[in-house]
Design a protein around this motif. Structure first.
Motif, PDB file in Angstrom:
ATOM      1  N   GLN A 108       0.881  -1.175   0.000  1.00 43.05           N
ATOM      2  CA  GLN A 108       0.000   0.000   0.000  1.00 43.05           C
ATOM      3  C   GLN A 108       0.909   1.213   0.000  1.00 43.05           C
ATOM      4  OE1 GLN A 108      -3.603   0.032   0.837  1.00 43.05           O
ATOM      5  NE2 GLN A 108      -3.872   2.189   1.291  1.00 43.05           N
ATOM      6  N   ARG A 125      -2.345   0.579  -4.347  1.00 42.01           N
ATOM      7  CA  ARG A 125      -1.649  -0.683  -4.077  1.00 42.01           C
ATOM      8  C   ARG A 125      -0.823  -1.020  -5.309  1.00 42.01           C
ATOM      9  NH1 ARG A 125      -5.526  -4.584  -0.493  1.00 42.01           N
ATOM     10  NH2 ARG A 125      -5.565  -3.201   1.315  1.00 42.01           N
ATOM     11  N   GLU A 181      -8.123  -2.859  -2.088  1.00 42.11           N
ATOM     12  CA  GLU A 181      -8.881  -2.964  -0.836  1.00 42.11           C
ATOM     13  C   GLU A 181      -9.990  -3.918  -0.913  1.00 42.11           C
ATOM     14  OE1 GLU A 181      -8.825   0.101   1.813  1.00 42.11           O
ATOM     15  OE2 GLU A 181      -7.664   1.403   0.552  1.00 42.11           O
TER      16      GLU A 181
END
Length: 125
Positions: A68, A78, A125
C-alpha cells in the motif's frame, strides 16, 4: 620438477583458486546482493537528487508481494512488487509518497508458463 616450476605451479593454482572462489560472488552480485549490503528493506526516504526519487520500497524476499502506498494528499494505491525489487517513488507536483508497506493480499500475476510478472491492475482494498 624443479623448485621454480613448483613455485610457478603453486602460484598458478593459488590464483586459480582465488578466481574460482570469486565466481559465485560475481554471479550473485544481483539486486538481492545489493540489497543485503546496505540492509535497507522496506520503505525509506531517499535524497531527491538521486534520480529524482524521493522514496523507495525495497522488497527483500523471493515472492511477489502487494504494498500500500500512501501519498501526502491522502491518496492511496496498491502496487505489486516482484522478488528482490526496488520501487522508486517520484513526486507528483507538490505531492510525495509518505509511506509504503506490505499488505497481506496476494497480488494479481500473469504467468506465461516461463515467467511470472505483475498485472497492471492490482486489488485495491
Amino acid at each position: 620438477m624443479g623448485k621454480t616450476a613448483h613455485l610457478t605451479r603453486r602460484r598458478a593454482l593459488t590464483c586459480l583458486a582465488v578466481i574460482i572462489a570469486g565466481i559465485p560472488m560475481t554471479i550473485a552480485e544481483s539486486a538481492s546482493a545489493q540489497v543485503a549490503k546496505d540492509g535497507t528493506c522496506g520503505f525509506y526516504f531517499t535524497n531527491p537528487d538521486h534520480n529524482s526519487a524521493t522514496a523507495r520500497y525495497l522488497h527483500c524476499g523471493n515472492s511477489f508481494i502487494l504494498i500500500q502506498v500512501d501519498w501526502s494528499n491522502g491518496w492511496h494505491q496498491r502496487e505489486c512488487v516482484p522478488p528482490w525489487y526496488s520501487v522508486p517513488f517520484y513526486p507528483d507536483g507538490p505531492h510525495r509518497v509518505v509511506n509504503a508497506y506490505y499488505v497481506p493480499v496476494a497480488p494479481d500475476l500473469i504467468d506465461d508458463g516461463q515467467h511470472r510478472i505483475c498485472r497492471t491492475g492490482q486489488p485495491q482494498e
